[in-house]
Motif scaffolding. Structure first.
Motif, PDB file in Angstrom:
ATOM      1  N   LEU A   5     -41.328 -49.435  -1.607  1.00  0.00           N
ATOM      2  CA  LEU A   5     -40.903 -48.043  -1.591  1.00  0.00           C
ATOM      3  C   LEU A   5     -42.085 -47.159  -1.216  1.00  0.00           C
ATOM      4  O   LEU A   5     -43.104 -47.159  -1.904  1.00  0.00           O
ATOM      5  CB  LEU A   5     -40.364 -47.659  -2.973  1.00  0.00           C
TER       6      LEU A   5
ATOM      7  N   LEU B 270     -34.769 -42.276   7.654  1.00  0.00           N
ATOM      8  CA  LEU B 270     -34.694 -41.931   6.239  1.00  0.00           C
ATOM      9  C   LEU B 270     -35.514 -40.660   6.006  1.00  0.00           C
ATOM     10  O   LEU B 270     -35.463 -39.742   6.829  1.00  0.00           O
ATOM     11  CB  LEU B 270     -35.161 -43.116   5.387  1.00  0.00           C
TER      12      LEU B 270
ATOM     13  N   ASN C 140     -28.472 -49.973  -0.743  1.00  0.00           N
ATOM     14  CA  ASN C 140     -29.881 -49.596  -0.857  1.00  0.00           C
ATOM     15  C   ASN C 140     -30.030 -48.081  -0.914  1.00  0.00           C
ATOM     16  O   ASN C 140     -29.040 -47.336  -0.883  1.00  0.00           O
ATOM     17  CB  ASN C 140     -30.717 -50.218   0.272  1.00  0.00           C
ATOM     18  N   SER C 141     -31.269 -47.615  -0.997  1.00  0.00           N
ATOM     19  CA  SER C 141     -31.518 -46.185  -1.182  1.00  0.00           C
ATOM     20  C   SER C 141     -31.045 -45.360   0.001  1.00  0.00           C
ATOM     21  O   SER C 141     -30.666 -44.193  -0.160  1.00  0.00           O
ATOM     22  CB  SER C 141     -33.011 -45.931  -1.428  1.00  0.00           C
ATOM     23  N   ALA C 142     -31.057 -45.925   1.191  1.00  0.00           N
ATOM     24  CA  ALA C 142     -30.637 -45.194   2.385  1.00  0.00           C
ATOM     25  C   ALA C 142     -29.128 -45.028   2.478  1.00  0.00           C
ATOM     26  O   ALA C 142     -28.645 -44.304   3.349  1.00  0.00           O
ATOM     27  CB  ALA C 142     -31.154 -45.896   3.640  1.00  0.00           C
TER      28      ALA C 142
ATOM     29  N   GLY D  33     -34.233 -52.616   2.791  1.00  0.00           N
ATOM     30  CA  GLY D  33     -34.533 -51.241   2.428  1.00  0.00           C
ATOM     31  C   GLY D  33     -35.315 -51.154   1.138  1.00  0.00           C
ATOM     32  O   GLY D  33     -36.237 -51.928   0.874  1.00  0.00           O
ATOM     33  N   ALA D  34     -34.945 -50.181   0.303  1.00  0.00           N
ATOM     34  CA  ALA D  34     -35.562 -49.981  -1.006  1.00  0.00           C
ATOM     35  C   ALA D  34     -34.475 -49.784  -2.043  1.00  0.00           C
ATOM     36  O   ALA D  34     -33.336 -49.452  -1.721  1.00  0.00           O
ATOM     37  CB  ALA D  34     -36.496 -48.776  -0.974  1.00  0.00           C
TER      38      ALA D  34
ATOM     39  N   TYR E 125     -28.113 -44.383  -2.121  1.00  0.00           N
ATOM     40  CA  TYR E 125     -28.192 -45.217  -3.324  1.00  0.00           C
ATOM     41  C   TYR E 125     -26.906 -46.025  -3.555  1.00  0.00           C
ATOM     42  O   TYR E 125     -26.336 -46.026  -4.645  1.00  0.00           O
ATOM     43  CB  TYR E 125     -28.501 -44.364  -4.558  1.00  0.00           C
TER      44      TYR E 125
ATOM     45  N   GLU F  81     -39.480 -43.846   3.924  1.00  0.00           N
ATOM     46  CA  GLU F  81     -39.379 -44.035   2.475  1.00  0.00           C
ATOM     47  C   GLU F  81     -39.100 -45.477   2.075  1.00  0.00           C
ATOM     48  O   GLU F  81     -39.533 -45.943   1.025  1.00  0.00           O
ATOM     49  CB  GLU F  81     -38.278 -43.107   1.926  1.00  0.00           C
ATOM     50  N   ASP F  82     -38.361 -46.211   2.894  1.00  0.00           N
ATOM     51  CA  ASP F  82     -37.965 -47.573   2.523  1.00  0.00           C
ATOM     52  C   ASP F  82     -38.980 -48.628   2.924  1.00  0.00           C
ATOM     53  O   ASP F  82     -38.690 -49.821   2.864  1.00  0.00           O
ATOM     54  CB  ASP F  82     -36.594 -47.902   3.099  1.00  0.00           C
TER      55      ASP F  82
ATOM     56  N   GLY G 236     -37.117 -53.358  -2.415  1.00  0.00           N
ATOM     57  CA  GLY G 236     -36.148 -53.864  -1.451  1.00  0.00           C
ATOM     58  C   GLY G 236     -36.123 -55.363  -1.338  1.00  0.00           C
ATOM     59  O   GLY G 236     -35.346 -55.918  -0.545  1.00  0.00           O
TER      60      GLY G 236
ATOM     61  N   TRP H  25     -30.530 -39.649   1.263  1.00  0.00           N
ATOM     62  CA  TRP H  25     -30.362 -40.784   0.363  1.00  0.00           C
ATOM     63  C   TRP H  25     -28.898 -41.032   0.020  1.00  0.00           C
ATOM     64  O   TRP H  25     -28.064 -40.119   0.044  1.00  0.00           O
ATOM     65  CB  TRP H  25     -31.170 -40.571  -0.916  1.00  0.00           C
TER      66      TRP H  25
END
Length: 653
Positions: free
Chosen positions: A54, A291, A372-374, A350-351, A424, A314-315, A641, A422
């Motif tokens: 991240l 992102l 994922n967060s994206a 991703g993250a 999530y 970000e990821d 991720g 984002w």
């Protein structure tokens, strides 16, 4: 009531459908700590997106001094915290396939490179890391007495060397992100308008009135553009370079979101004057990263004489944004981002990855379907049924003709418009409508629980666009929702707290899959299914689950941005015939089912399944059956991720 076994029908839960799968033994990966091992692709020749964990802070340089530019990337977050060297194997042009990352130092929060007289110098707030190649970033030297030069507390704090005024003495430039006016949380009015201020990103100049050998820095002054302080939407990441080829230094900044701000120098090299910000564009559209929380670094990456951008996302990915060599109306023209690739190593999506283990493609082994967060949903195919398996690269899934991507937009995150990119996503893959095909049930940043119907075949899944999960409220009652939602759900639309996993399971063993997840007040709740003339629908929730003191199991009592965020799975972890709860924590905690009868369902926290810290936000567990029949092992989707395998200590080897 307590359920002592998983439903026996296939449609009960595809995520647990491979209890009897036959798997072949493979050499296990080396544990990072006892009880946890990071999943590897184990696919020679496979190429995937280059990535750290991240937040990616890129430091492009010739690290190994072999004549080509490598990528060094700092990642400040657990569990992948560190500074990593991705070697450029050479002779592959501007887009080489890098070798896997090798850790060369600790994480350096706000670490930024400066390019001074042909040398790379590396700074963090008020410090320079000298001889960093030789000492692994272990010798910071103070270069200024204050770490924060801004009047308010800052989030981004980005220090760089630049000869700002062309007098030959290297000055200090500092970019700061100020969140004072923005605040953070729960500030939408009833129409969805943000009632606090924006993020701010300011740039300071600290003139060196001494020499390069004996610098003396004057008090910081703000850099102005068009008569006002430079002000970006947070995280400015200032880059001074001659972007338009006229011999003076222009200013190019990033922001907390995804775009670029260009300030043309309309003065001279020694007396800079900056015009108002203009957004970088390509083909009439704003140039954006995939992102947010972008970190651009200006460097002539392809060595063609103009200044390109290397941009962290970000990821953990890093993109090449190439200068086209053209300047139109004073604005340099850049090409769309291209994300760097690497030789496959760790499996990654991703993250804040949220996996579900399921035989998605009907070939008899368990794949991974992940959010994922994206806000994407990805399919990672199990290629050999091994233990652990060999994996294909992630593929983004579609709903209809569109790639699935849930995003907050300007008002979908309770934490405000700065979280627009984002999503999530967190999910279960299960047969939601009883046609023996695995569908997807997905939650995300909005708290809207959606399902994507599979209208393909068992071996070739195809998803329809998202539909709302339906719930029927008793006549005369209104839909429940978290108290801080500014928007109202539709009459039968099921919404709950954001970023909390929807666990699909036939809990009451009536042949229809149900939903277990947090309700609008953070209690772990059973939502049963019922057949109506209008089709299958959820019933209002029942708080069946208790702690050992007899209290309803409230997994999150926080409000607004602190709410939700719980990921878990339901499986018999210890082999006593009762379904246990494995719940996100710094890793994942085992909540043993200690119920004495079928009248209650009581869980007791037994502590973490591994001491490896995998999250600052949250993790996401899913049971896997790569070891064959019997008790499952656990795969944990982590903040970086990546995926971490925990072997079940109760399983007989």
């Amino acid at each position: 009531m307590v359920r002592n076994e998983l439903a026996s029908t296939v449609r009960a839960l595809f995520a647990f459908s491979l209890l009897t799968a036959v798997v072949t033994a493979a050499e296990p990966a080396k544990p990072l700590l006892p009880g946890a091992e990071r999943l590897k692709y184990q696919s020679p020749g496979l190429v995937v997106d280059l990535g750290v964990g991240l937040w990616a802070w890129p430091l492009p340089m010739d690290w190994d001094q072999d004549g080509d530019l490598d990528l060094v990337v700092s990642c400040p977050d657990v569990p992948y915290a560190g500074t990593y060297f991705f070697e450029n194997p050479g002779q592959q042009g501007a887009m080489p396939v890098f070798k896997p990352g090798v850790k060369v130092g600790p994480p350096i929060p706000n670490g930024m490179p400066s390019y001074v007289n042909g040398h790379v110098r590396f700074l963090s707030p008020a410090k320079e890391y000298v001889d960093f190649r030789q000492n692994g970033f272990s010798k910071p030297v103070e270069i200024y007495p204050k770490g924060n030069i801004h009047p308010n507390k800052v989030r981004a704090n980005q220090w760089r060397y630049t000869d700002y005024d062309g007098d030959g003495a290297v000055d200090l430039i500092v970019g700061v992100g100020d969140w004072t006016e923005y605040g953070w949380d729960n500030a939408f009015d009833k129409s969805g308008n943000w009632t606090r201020g924006p993020l701010h990103g300011y740039v300071y100049f600290l003139k060196n009135s001494g020499t390069n050998d004996s610098p003396k820095y004057d008090d910081p002054v703000q850099v102005h553009a068009a008569g006002k302080p430079v002000d970006t939407y947070g995280e400015p990441t200032p880059n001074f370079a001659d972007f338009d080829g006229d011999g003076d230094l222009d200013l190019l900044c990033g922001e907390f979101l995804d775009g670029f701000n260009y300030f043309e120098n309309t003065g001279s090299r020694t007396q800079p004057v900056y015009a108002a910000a203009r957004r970088l564009q390509h083909a009439g559209q704003e140039l954006k990263l995939d992102l947010e929380m972008i970190v651009p670094v200006a460097i002539d990456w392809d060595q063609d004489g103009d200044v390109d951008l290397i941009v962290g996302d970000e990821d953990g990915r890093v993109a090449f944004v190439e200068h086209s060599g053209k300047v139109l109306s004073g604005v340099p023209q850049f090409l769309p981002p291209r994300y760097f690739q690497q030789q496959a190593d760790d499996v990654k999506f991703g993250a804040l990855v949220s996996p579900c283990s399921v035989d998605w493609d009907g070939d008899g082994d368990e794949d991974l379907v992940c959010g994922n967060s994206a806000g994407y949903v990805g399919f990672i195919e199990n290629l050999d049924g091994g233990n652990p398996p060999r994996w294909a690269a992630p593929k983004l899934l579609k709903g209809g003709d569109e790639t699935i991507r849930i995003q907050a937009g300007p008002n979908g995150s309770i934490q405000g418009p700065c979280e627009a990119k984002w999503g999530y996503t967190t999910l279960s893959a299960a047969d939601w409508n009883g046609d023996d095909l695995p569908d997807l049930v997905v939650n995300g940043i909005w708290g809207k629980v959606l399902w994507y119907e599979n209208v393909g075949t068992r071996t070739q899944p195809k998803l329809k666009p998202a539909q709302s999960v339906s719930i029927t409220w008793p006549e005369g009652t209104t839909a429940t929702k978290p108290a801080w939602f500014w928007w109202e759900p539709a009459a039968n639309e099921f919404v709950t707290q954001w970023r909390t996993m929807p666990a699909v399971i036939d809990w009451n063993r009536d042949g229809m899959v149900d939903l277990v997840m947090l309700d609008h007040e953070g209690y772990l709740t059973f939502f049963g299914r019922q057949q109506t003339p209008n089709g299958l629908t959820l019933k209002p929730g029942q708080r069946l689950f208790q702690d050992t003191k007899g209290n309803p199991l409230r997994l999150n009592a926080k409000n607004a941005g602190g709410s939700g965020r719980r990921k878990f799975c339901l499986t018999d972890w210890d082999g006593d015939g009762k379904i246990d709860l494995l719940l996100d924590s710094k890793s994942v905690n085992f909540w043993k089912n200690v119920s004495k009868d079928d009248a209650t369902c009581v869980f007791e926290d037994q502590g973490p399944v591994t001491e490896l810290r995998l999250a600052g936000h949250d993790t996401s567990p899913t049971p896997v059956h790569w070891s064959g029949p019997g008790l499952p092992d656990l795969v944990i989707g982590a903040e970086d991720g990546r995926f971490y395998l925990v072997r079940n200590p109760n399983r007989k080897q």
